[in-house]
Design an enzyme around this catalytic site. Structure first.
Site, PDB file in Angstrom:
ATOM      1  CD  GLU A   1      60.663  79.691  16.444  1.00  9.17           C
ATOM      2  OE1 GLU A   1      59.621  80.575  17.026  1.00  9.17           O
ATOM      3  OE2 GLU A   1      61.434  78.085  17.285  1.00  9.17           O
TER       4      GLU A   1
ATOM      5  CG  HIS B   1      61.701  70.814  14.710  1.00 14.90           C
ATOM      6  ND1 HIS B   1      62.961  71.481  14.532  1.00 14.90           N
ATOM      7  CD2 HIS B   1      61.331  72.421  15.580  1.00 14.90           C
ATOM      8  CE1 HIS B   1      63.502  71.954  15.507  1.00 14.90           C
ATOM      9  NE2 HIS B   1      62.905  72.713  15.038  1.00 14.90           N
TER      10      HIS B   1
END
Length: 435
Positions: A315, A239
């Site tokens: 994550e 990202h």
């Protein structure tokens, strides 16, 4: 979307000579045989018979579900390479058959995979049954078929797809199978040499099986096992920046879930432009966290695609370390940090997720996505740890390799996953599109 596996074969006893084909359609999820087809076609070449088998298998699959996705598996390197567009088709009898086969399903819903003869015995036996029937002056009858009774079960090497150990096991298996086999004609009765229908640039596949397996084990130039069919390619996008990124703070799935910063949105736009120019991405899948979904939306809008969410791509949960810098963790939790650095089984302070647990989760998500997007190029918008984990597993590297990789915000990496279980790392931490 439903998915079928089509296995097809054809043979000629004389080449050209009395010929026949066989085709099997099975459910990709369960392995259940759904349809069989076989026919004696008179005097023809091996390659023409193979194409007739392919066409019959695709038609049978279309009758079952015209909206399905199809994975074609054949032991003919010639047909697989030509239908995949890597070899030209020059023989006049094969051109119309190939052209017709290409129209049964939309091209983006069909993939082609080469398999050893030993894994194509069902279709092979159907082809031989058809030729035997033709010899008796009859046509093949499904009621009399016993083709599936002697199909040997081929045990898959242990380990999930994309793991280096599993891939190596599959290569050894392919080499062993190829080494004990003769020419391709051995699978279809007493057919003669298969070189009648190949012109310049069309290699006769007499020894193709053995060379294919050897190419996987020791590729002559780069990593390109084309015989395994089109790989599933995961383009891995970290990202864009968040306010925490330049400060190098732990930012996992258990923290504040920050959105992109202004710089992060600019980075996502640049990635989108670069991927639009390449034009290879067919689907977009994102982690459920805000920064990845925002990055994915920007890219997908440019590509004209929707965004699917996969929870397994999130994550690591860094527990009590969320929002802290490495130095701050060292100061507050020195013993916990040392233990975490020493073992992948140790989680961060406060019940955080260990790297071992993350790896299990990411591997499960990888296998799920490989099954769903077989043979396609998919953009996975995710985070540092999942991307490094996918790279580590593809390379067969130890857990400590995670600490030896640098992964920048909005960087691109790529891994291709082949049908034999091997994985090829194609790209890592590319940021050229941000310059």
């Amino acid at each position: 979307m439903r998915e079928f596996v089509v296995e097809a074969d054809g043979g000629s006893r004389g080449n050209p000579g009395p010929a026949g084909y066989g085709a099997v359609v099975s459910d990709a999820a369960t392995g259940e045989t759904l349809a069989e087809a076989a026919e004696y076609i008179g005097v023809a070449t091996n390659n023409v018979a193979e194409y007739r088998g392919l066409l019959a298998g695709l038609r049978a699959a279309r009758e079952l579900d015209p909206d399905a996705r199809v994975r074609v598996r054949m032991d003919s390197k010639l047909v697989v390479e030509q239908m995949s567009g890597r070899w030209k088709i020059k023989h006049p009898a094969m051109k119309p058959l190939a052209a017709e086969a290409a129209t049964v399903f939309p091209p983006d819903r069909v993939t082609f995979e080469w398999i050893p003869r030993e894994r194509n015995t069902h279709a092979d036996r159907l082809a031989n049954e058809a030729m035997d029937a033709g010899k008796r002056g009859e046509q093949w009858s499904p009621e009399a078929s016993r083709a599936d009774l002697a199909t040997p079960a081929v045990p898959a090497p242990e380990g999930p797809p994309g793991d280096a150990a599993a891939g190596a096991a599959r290569v050894r298996e392919a080499l062993a199978s190829a080494g004990g086999a003769g020419t391709e004609e051995a699978a279809t009765g007493d057919a003669g040499p298969r070189n009648d229908s190949t012109g310049a640039g069309e290699e006769a596949p007499a020894d193709a099986d053995r060379r294919a397996a050897q190419a996987v084990a020791t590729p002559s130039s780069g990593w390109a096992p084309a015989d395994m069919g089109a790989p599933a390619t995961f383009v891995l996008l970290r990202h864009g920046e968040t306010p925490l990124t330049p400060q190098k703070r732990f930012s996992g799935s258990g923290g504040s879930d920050p959105s992109l910063s202004g710089i992060g949105r600019e980075q996502a736009e640049k990635v989108a432009a670069a991927l639009a120019r390449r034009g290879t991405v067919q689907a977009v899948v994102a982690s459920p966290l805000a920064r990845t979904r925002e990055t994915a939306r920007i890219v997908a809008a440019r590509l004209g695609l929707d965004v699917a969410v996969e929870d397994g791509l999130r994550e690591t949960d860094f527990g009590a370390w969320e929002g802290l810098t490495f130095g701050e963790v060292r100061e507050r939790y020195p013993e916990d940090l040392d233990a975490w650095l020493a073992s992948p089984d140790v989680g961060p302070t406060g019940g955080g997720e260990s790297f071992a647990a993350t790896a299990d989760r990411v591997a499960e998500a990888r296998d799920k996505l490989l099954a769903e997007y077989r043979g396609r190029t998919v953009l996975l918008v995710t985070h540092v740890t999942p991307i490094k984990t996918l790279i580590r597993l593809a390379l067969g590297a130890p857990p400590e390799a995670l600490f030896r990789m640098e992964l920048s915000a909005a960087s691109l990496s790529a891994v291709a996953y082949y049908a034999d279980g091997n994985a090829s790392v194609r790209l890592f931490n590319d940021t050229s599109h941000l310059r």
